[in-house]
Write a protein that holds these residues in place. Sequence first.
Motif, PDB file in Angstrom:
ATOM      1  N   GLN A  21      10.296  -6.761   2.323  1.00  0.00           N
ATOM      2  CA  GLN A  21       9.150  -6.115   2.954  1.00  0.00           C
ATOM      3  C   GLN A  21       9.295  -4.598   2.935  1.00  0.00           C
ATOM      4  O   GLN A  21       8.308  -3.871   2.720  1.00  0.00           O
ATOM      5  N   GLU A  70       8.377  -3.472  -0.502  1.00  0.00           N
ATOM      6  CA  GLU A  70       6.924  -3.422  -0.687  1.00  0.00           C
ATOM      7  C   GLU A  70       6.334  -2.187  -0.019  1.00  0.00           C
ATOM      8  O   GLU A  70       5.408  -1.556  -0.562  1.00  0.00           O
ATOM      9  N   THR A 128       2.147  -5.407  -5.463  1.00  0.00           N
ATOM     10  CA  THR A 128       2.147  -6.556  -4.560  1.00  0.00           C
ATOM     11  C   THR A 128       0.773  -7.205  -4.438  1.00  0.00           C
ATOM     12  O   THR A 128       0.669  -8.333  -3.965  1.00  0.00           O
ATOM     13  N   SER A 129      -0.271  -6.489  -4.882  1.00  0.00           N
ATOM     14  CA  SER A 129      -1.603  -7.095  -4.854  1.00  0.00           C
ATOM     15  C   SER A 129      -1.830  -8.024  -6.036  1.00  0.00           C
ATOM     16  O   SER A 129      -2.763  -8.828  -6.022  1.00  0.00           O
ATOM     17  N   LEU A 135       1.189  -9.435  -7.986  1.00  0.00           N
ATOM     18  CA  LEU A 135       2.308 -10.371  -8.029  1.00  0.00           C
ATOM     19  C   LEU A 135       2.587 -10.890  -6.623  1.00  0.00           C
ATOM     20  O   LEU A 135       2.709 -10.116  -5.675  1.00  0.00           O
ATOM     21  N   SER A 136       2.666 -12.210  -6.490  1.00  0.00           N
ATOM     22  CA  SER A 136       2.937 -12.800  -5.179  1.00  0.00           C
ATOM     23  C   SER A 136       4.378 -12.567  -4.743  1.00  0.00           C
ATOM     24  O   SER A 136       4.667 -12.502  -3.547  1.00  0.00           O
ATOM     25  N   ASN A 137       5.303 -12.425  -5.682  1.00  0.00           N
ATOM     26  CA  ASN A 137       6.718 -12.203  -5.376  1.00  0.00           C
ATOM     27  C   ASN A 137       7.190 -10.984  -6.148  1.00  0.00           C
ATOM     28  O   ASN A 137       7.438 -11.053  -7.360  1.00  0.00           O
ATOM     29  N   LYS A 192      -1.998 -11.906 -16.108  1.00  0.00           N
ATOM     30  CA  LYS A 192      -2.414 -10.829 -15.210  1.00  0.00           C
ATOM     31  C   LYS A 192      -2.128  -9.445 -15.781  1.00  0.00           C
ATOM     32  O   LYS A 192      -2.155  -8.453 -15.037  1.00  0.00           O
TER      33      LYS A 192
END
Length: 420
Positions: free
Chosen positions: A156, A159, A170-171, A173-175, A209
Motif C-alpha cells: 500500500q 502504491e 494501480t488503476s 493492474l490489480s496487483n 491492457k
Amino acid sequence: MARQDVKDEVIHLRSAGVDLGKRFLLACTRTPSPTRPGSWSLETERFGTTRAEIRRLLAWLVEARVEVVVMEATSDYWRSVYYMLQPQLNLMLVNPAHLKGIKGRKSDPSDAAFLARAGASGMAMGSFVPEREIRELRDLTRRRTGIARAAGWEAQRLEKELEDTGMKITSVLSNVVGVTGRAILEALIAGERDPGRLADLARGKARNKIPALIEALDGEFTDHHAFMVRHYLDEIDRLNTAAAAFDTRIAALLADRKQDLDHLDTIPGVGRLAAEIVIAETGGDMTRFASAQHLASWIGVCPGQNESAGVSRSGRTRPGNSNLKRLLGTAAMAAVRDKTSYLAAFFRRISARRGGRRAMVAVMHKIAIAIWHALRDKTPYRDLGADYFAKRDPERAMRRMTKEANSLGLTIRFEPLATA
C-alpha cells in the motif's frame, strides 16, 4: 414454573488466588480456620516474578495443600507463572472481565483474596490453555499472519508512492507487485521512462491492457521515486522470505495432521493456510468443546444472551478468539461468492430478513459448526446445495415465487415434469 435439575458446584476447601504484575505478584491462600469452625483463614504473601521467586511460590502453595489456584490472564505476565506451576498444581486461568472487583474497594491483596474465594465457590471458569506444542504452533501462525499483513502494508505504501509520480499503474493492474507490475517497476528503477517500452513488459493477460498501460505510465518518475520504490520492493521481498520460512516450520509441525488439514480444506472459504490456523488456535481436539455450538460461542460468532425482567434485549456477539473470528469473516466472504453453494443460499435467505451484517455472522457460525464436525468426525465437508431450502419446503418456495410474480402483474402455474 420451570423446573430444572442441576448439579451443585464443586467447592474446594483449600484454594488460592494469584494477582499478577510485571515485577511482583501477590498470592492469597484460603483454608479452613483451625480455631473457628465454619470460617476461613486468609494468608497473603508477596513474591517476585523471577524463576527463583516462582519456585518459592510453588513450594508455598504445595505446603498449603491448596486444591485449586486461580489467576487472571493479565497481559502476558501469567505465562511464566502458569507454565511453572501447572505441572504440579490445579491451575485455573480466568478472564479478568469475568471477575471484576467492586469499585472503591480495589487493591492487590483484596484481588488475590477475591480470586481465592471465586475458586473455592466455583464462580470462576477456567480458560483454554493448550499444551506446549499447540502454543508454539500458535506463535508461528500468528506471527506469519502479522508478516503477511506487514507485506500488504508495504504494498500500500508502494502504491501511495506511485500516485506521487502521477502514474496510474494501480488503476490498470490489480496487483502492482505481480509479475507484470514487478517487471515495470524494475525497469523504471533501472532508468527506463518510455511508456511504450514499459507497457511492452506486460505478461499473460496483462498484454490485453497494453494501450491502457501506455496511458497510465505517463508520469514523472524521479530518482527519489526510484529509491523509495526500491526500498518498498526490498521490504516486500524480505517479508515474503520470512513468511516462507514460517510456512516450512509450520508444515513440519503439522506433518501428522494431514488428514485434518485435508478435511478442513474442503470447507468453502477455508484454504490450506486457514486450516493451519484453525488447528493452531483450537488444538484440533474437539473433545474440549461439548458441541459445535460451544466452539462457535468460544470463537464469538453466535448471538449473546441479554434477557432481564422477561424482556430480551439486543444480544451482541461476545468477544471471543479474535484470530479465528477474523479468519471466519474472511472465509465467509469468500464462501458466499459461490452462488451455487448452500452457504450462499443461506446468506441470501438471512440477509433478506436480517440484513447483510447479521447474515455474514450467521455464515461464520455455519463454518464454525462445519469445522467442529470435520475435526471431530474426521470427515470432509458435504455441501447441501443451493436448492436445499427449496427442496426442504417446496410449498414455501412456490408461494414465494407466486408472490413475486403477482407483484409484477403476472401469474404462474406449477405442473410436475413428465418423468422419462
